[in-house]
Each structure stands twice: as structure tokens, then as C-alpha cells.
Scaffold this motif. Structure first.
Motif, short mmCIF file in Angstrom:
data_model
loop_
_atom_site.label_atom_id
_atom_site.label_comp_id
_atom_site.label_asym_id
_atom_site.label_seq_id
_atom_site.Cartn_x
_atom_site.Cartn_y
_atom_site.Cartn_z
N VAL A 22 51.63 3.60 61.53
CA VAL A 22 51.89 2.47 62.42
C VAL A 22 52.51 3.00 63.70
CG1 VAL A 22 54.16 2.05 61.38
CG2 VAL A 22 53.04 0.22 62.67
N SER A 23 52.11 2.44 64.82
CA SER A 23 52.64 2.85 66.12
C SER A 23 54.13 2.58 66.19
CB SER A 23 51.91 2.09 67.24
OG SER A 23 52.61 2.18 68.46
N ARG A 24 54.87 3.58 66.65
CA ARG A 24 56.31 3.40 66.78
C ARG A 24 56.64 2.32 67.81
NH1 ARG A 24 59.96 7.15 65.18
NH2 ARG A 24 61.42 5.54 65.88
N ALA A 25 55.84 2.21 68.87
CA ALA A 25 56.07 1.17 69.88
C ALA A 25 55.91 -0.21 69.24
CB ALA A 25 55.10 1.34 71.05
N GLU A 26 54.86 -0.36 68.41
CA GLU A 26 54.64 -1.65 67.74
C GLU A 26 55.74 -1.90 66.71
OE1 GLU A 26 53.03 -5.12 67.59
OE2 GLU A 26 51.97 -3.58 68.72
N GLU A 61 45.72 10.31 75.04
CA GLU A 61 47.09 9.81 75.06
C GLU A 61 47.80 10.12 73.73
OE1 GLU A 61 46.96 5.65 75.78
OE2 GLU A 61 46.42 5.84 77.89
N SER A 62 49.07 10.47 73.87
CA SER A 62 49.89 10.73 72.68
C SER A 62 50.45 9.41 72.14
CB SER A 62 51.03 11.69 73.01
OG SER A 62 51.84 11.93 71.89
N MET A 63 50.46 9.26 70.83
CA MET A 63 50.93 8.01 70.21
C MET A 63 51.93 8.34 69.09
SD MET A 63 48.73 4.92 68.43
CE MET A 63 47.96 6.03 67.25
N PRO A 64 53.24 8.18 69.34
CA PRO A 64 54.22 8.37 68.28
C PRO A 64 53.99 7.35 67.16
CG PRO A 64 55.28 8.33 70.43
CD PRO A 64 53.87 7.85 70.63
N VAL A 65 54.04 7.81 65.91
CA VAL A 65 53.77 6.94 64.77
C VAL A 65 54.73 7.25 63.64
CG1 VAL A 65 51.30 6.64 65.28
CG2 VAL A 65 52.05 8.56 63.84
N ALA A 66 54.79 6.32 62.68
CA ALA A 66 55.44 6.55 61.38
C ALA A 66 54.31 6.67 60.37
CB ALA A 66 56.36 5.38 61.03
N VAL A 67 54.28 7.80 59.66
CA VAL A 67 53.17 8.12 58.76
C VAL A 67 53.65 8.16 57.31
CG1 VAL A 67 51.42 9.83 58.12
CG2 VAL A 67 52.00 9.46 60.52
N ASP A 81 58.13 10.78 60.83
CA ASP A 81 57.75 10.77 62.24
C ASP A 81 56.61 11.74 62.50
OD1 ASP A 81 59.42 8.85 63.43
OD2 ASP A 81 61.11 10.23 63.40
N ALA A 82 55.69 11.35 63.36
CA ALA A 82 54.59 12.24 63.75
C ALA A 82 54.03 11.74 65.09
CB ALA A 82 53.49 12.26 62.69
N GLU A 83 53.17 12.55 65.69
CA GLU A 83 52.48 12.14 66.91
C GLU A 83 50.99 12.34 66.72
OE1 GLU A 83 53.73 12.95 70.92
OE2 GLU A 83 55.69 13.62 70.20
N LEU A 84 50.22 11.28 66.95
CA LEU A 84 48.77 11.37 66.91
C LEU A 84 48.23 11.33 68.35
CD1 LEU A 84 47.93 8.95 63.94
CD2 LEU A 84 48.34 11.42 63.89
N VAL A 85 47.04 11.85 68.52
CA VAL A 85 46.41 11.88 69.84
C VAL A 85 45.20 10.95 69.81
CG1 VAL A 85 45.31 13.28 71.61
CG2 VAL A 85 47.15 14.25 70.21
N ARG A 86 45.18 9.96 70.71
CA ARG A 86 44.09 9.01 70.77
C ARG A 86 42.84 9.67 71.39
NH1 ARG A 86 44.20 4.60 73.41
NH2 ARG A 86 43.65 3.15 71.74
#
Length: 385
Positions: free
Chosen positions: A108-112, A84-90, A75-80
Motif C-alpha cells: 500500500v502506498s505510504r502517502a495513501e 517515479e519512486s513510490m514509498p510503500v508498506a509491504v 518499509d520499501a520503495e517501488l518504482v512505477r
């Protein structure tokens, strides 16, 4: 659990253009990026090159880098670009080059991922019901044919005035037995559909675990497949249930679905010539069955007794076919979603994935191996209580 799905879905995400990929040097500078990464972070073509990943990593890339496990999603969070913050799986992987310090980062985006995960779960439910419905269509053909043929014979004999009482009783009993078989098959389909609907998610629902027996599970599975196996696929099923294994606690319908999926997989592996499928239920010995013990210890440590001896807290199911075996390059992908070696239109590649999901829900393990004499064996190990 979603992160495990992310690993399984990596290839699919890449094909769909939903997985961002970055090549980083040892200092975190972006050497190259695919178009998906640029779009997800809000940049145009080529604009990510030579930027620092530190600027996009919420909380700082340097401390996070120490926590990343090679090859395993985290788990991680990237900043666009727009903040905007974008939770992702890295996932981070080393890249072999002259320096040996470059890394490949995929995310990959966690939302997706959640959206695809839900779609996949829906596909599981539909595929499970579809598999059973196809079996029902095959299995109902035989008893319905018996009923219609018996009625036609009765009418002929009545018209000829040649029907005796004994023949009438036999015909009625045959029709009754066939009608009961039809009702049982339809009732089983309804129970399976309800079970799939209740357990479509990743958690077992209350009230689904109950006492049952291997014999009952095997009978239900064979009821769904034995007619088509014998008449259309030239497959014989041989069963072996250890006498000491009389009762177990599990979701009866879901475990029967696992067995049905494994039986159908074995059938397909032996076509077009057919063959024999051996189904076995037994209490495993971790001391003697080293291959099984290896899988149990890696995924079911809490169910072993530490000393590696036989334990009554586990039971095992195996399905062995006499087909061509599993190519080594396919062994690691057997339980991935949508992976299939069948011709186009002959399978969705969800049968083994669904079986593995049900086994995981029961806190068990499932694995496959080739037999020395040919064919393959799929083994399931589950808690007995």
C-alpha cells in the motif's frame, strides 16, 4: 506507528481497492496481479504478469527479500512504470501450493496510508467526543428533570400558601445539587474534548500526565454513564479498588475515557436483559497472574523487574461483564478499527480501537478474555509512574 496501522487497516484497504496484491514465484516473477497493483505501478490490465519484481524494487529485491518478515509490514520503495519512486508498506506471505515457494506480496502506498491514517485519527476524535456527548445527553436528563419538577412543586405550594420553611430549604438544596451535577457533567465533557483534541495524534502531549487516583477516574466515568446504566440498560456497576492503590500518574481524562468505553462495551454485551459490571483497580503480581504477566512481558518488558515479581510500577484495571462472552473468531479483531458485531447503525466499531490507542500512548497493554462462568473481562495494564 504508521506501519502498525497499515496492518490494522489491511482489510479496509483491500475493500477500498487501495492495496496492491502480487503473486510471485520463488524467482520473483509476477504470476498474477490485482487491478490495484497494476494501477499503482502504472500498468494496464494483465501487463504485470510474467515481469520480474526486481525491476520495480528500488535497491534490488533479492537483498530486500532477506529482510522481509513473514506476515509483518515493512518499509520499501517501488518504482512505477514512469520512473517515479513510490514509498510503500509491504507484507509478504507464503502460499501453500505444490512447490511451496510462491509468495503473496501485498503493498500500500505510504502517502495513501498517511491520508487514511489521518482520516482515522479524525474519526477517533469525533467518535470519542460523540460517545461522551451521547452520555452527557443521558446524564443531564435526570438532574434537569429534578430541577424542573422541584420548581413546579414550589410554584404549586406557593400558590396554595402551604410552603413551609423546611420544605423550601430542602427544595433549594435539591435544585442546587442538581445544578452542580449538570455543571460538573458539562465541565467534564469540555475537559474530555480538550484532551482528545490535544492528544488526537499518536504522541502524548506535554502537561497531560499528572498525579490522580483510581477513585477519581472511576467517579468521573460513572458520572457519565451511571444514570443510563441504571434506568435504561438495567446494569449495576460494582467497584473494587485495592486500598494500597491510592495514587497514579497518567492523563486522567484519557484513562477515564478508556474506562467509559469499556463500560459502554460491557453494557452492550449484556443487552437486552442487563446484568452486573465489575470494575477493579489493583496492583498486579506478575508471579501469580500468569495471563496478565504474559501480556506485560510481550508489550511492556521495560516495566517489569526481570524477576517476574510483583512491582509497584504497574497498575491494572479490569471491566468484567455477565454477558454472552466473545466468540473465538472475533477475539483477534476486537481492537481493529471499524470492527463491530452490533446491528447496522448501533455502533461505529471505534470504541475499543480508541481505548487501545490511548493505552498504547500510555505505554501499556490491553487484552480481553472470556470468563469460565460466562461473560468477558477486558484488562488494562499501565505504568503507575
Amino acid at each position: 506507528m504508521e506501519i502498525e496501522y497499515a496492518a490494522q487497516l489491511s482489510d479496509l484497504l483491500r475493500r477500498l481497492g487501495l492495496e496492491g496484491v502480487l503473486l510471485l514465484n520463488e524467482n520473483g516473477k509476477i504470476l498474477s496481479a490485482n487491478r490495484a497493483a497494476e494501477l499503482m505501478l502504472g500498468f494496464g490490465a494483465g501487463q504485470l504478469t510474467n515481469l520480474q519484481i526486481e525491476g520495480f524494487w528500488k535497491g534490488g529485491y533479492a537483498p530486500a527479500r532477506e529482510q522481509l518478515t513473514r506476515g509483518r509490514p515493512q518499509d520499501a520503495e517501488l518504482v512505477r512504470r514512469n520512473g517515479e519512486s513510490m514509498p510503500v508498506a509491504v507484507t509478504m506471505l507464503p502460499v501453500e501450493d505444490t512447490t511451496g515457494h510462491d509468495q503473496l506480496m501485498s503493498f500500500v502506498s505510504r502517502a495513501e496510508l498517511d491520508r487514511l491514517n489521518e482520516s482515522l485519527l479524525n474519526a477517533q476524535r469525533l467518535a470519542g467526543i460523540g460517545t461522551l456527548t451521547a452520555s452527557v445527553a443521558h446524564e443531564l436528563t435526570n438532574p434537569i428533570s429534578i430541577i424542573t419538577a422541584s420548581c413546579a412543586n414550589l410554584l404549586d405550594e406557593l400558590n396554595d400558601d402551604s410552603l413551609g420553611r423546611e420544605e423550601l430549604v430542602q427544595a433549594i438544596e435539591l435544585i442546587e445539587q442538581s445544578a452542580f451535577r449538570c455543571a460538573r457533567i458539562v465541565d467534564m465533557l469540555r475537559n474530555y474534548a480538550q484532551s482528545i483534541g490535544q492528544n488526537g495524534g499518536q504522541e502524548m502531549q506535554d502537561g497531560t500526565i499528572a498525579i490522580t487516583s483510581p477513585t477519581a477516574i472511576l467517579q468521573d466515568a460513572l458520572t457519565m454513564v451511571e444514570q443510563q446504566f441504571r434506568k435504561q440498560a438495567l446494569v449495576t456497576v460494582v467497584a473494587d479498588i485495592q486500598p494500597e492503590l491510592t495514587t497514579i500518574f497518567c492523563d486522567h481524562h484519557r484513562v477515564a475515557q478508556v474506562l467509559i468505553n469499556l463500560l459502554l462495551n460491557a453494557r452492550d454485551a449484556m443487552q437486552p436483559a442487563g446484568g452486573t459490571v465489575h470494575v477493579r483497580f489493583w496492583l498486579p503480581s506478575l508471579a501469580r497472574e500468569t495471563r496478565l504477566a504474559e501480556h506485560v512481558r510481550s508489550t511492556m518488558i521495560e516495566n517489569t523487574n526481570g524477576a517476574g515479581q510483583a512491582t509497584p510500577d504497574l497498575f491494572a484495571i479490569s471491566v468484567t461483564d455477565t454477558g454472552m462472552g466473545i466468540p473465538p473468531e472475533n477475539m483477534e479483531r476486537l481492537f481493529e478499527p471499524f470492527f463491530t458485531t452490533k446491528p447496522h447503525g448501533r455502533g461505529a466499531g471505534l470504541g475499543l480501537f480508541i481505548a487501545a490507542g490511548i493505552v498504547t500512548q500510555h505505554h501499556g497493554c490491553i487484552y480481553a478474555e472470556n470468563n469460565p462462568g460466562g461473560g468477558a473481562t477486558f484488562t488494562v495494564v499501565l505504568p503507575r509512574k
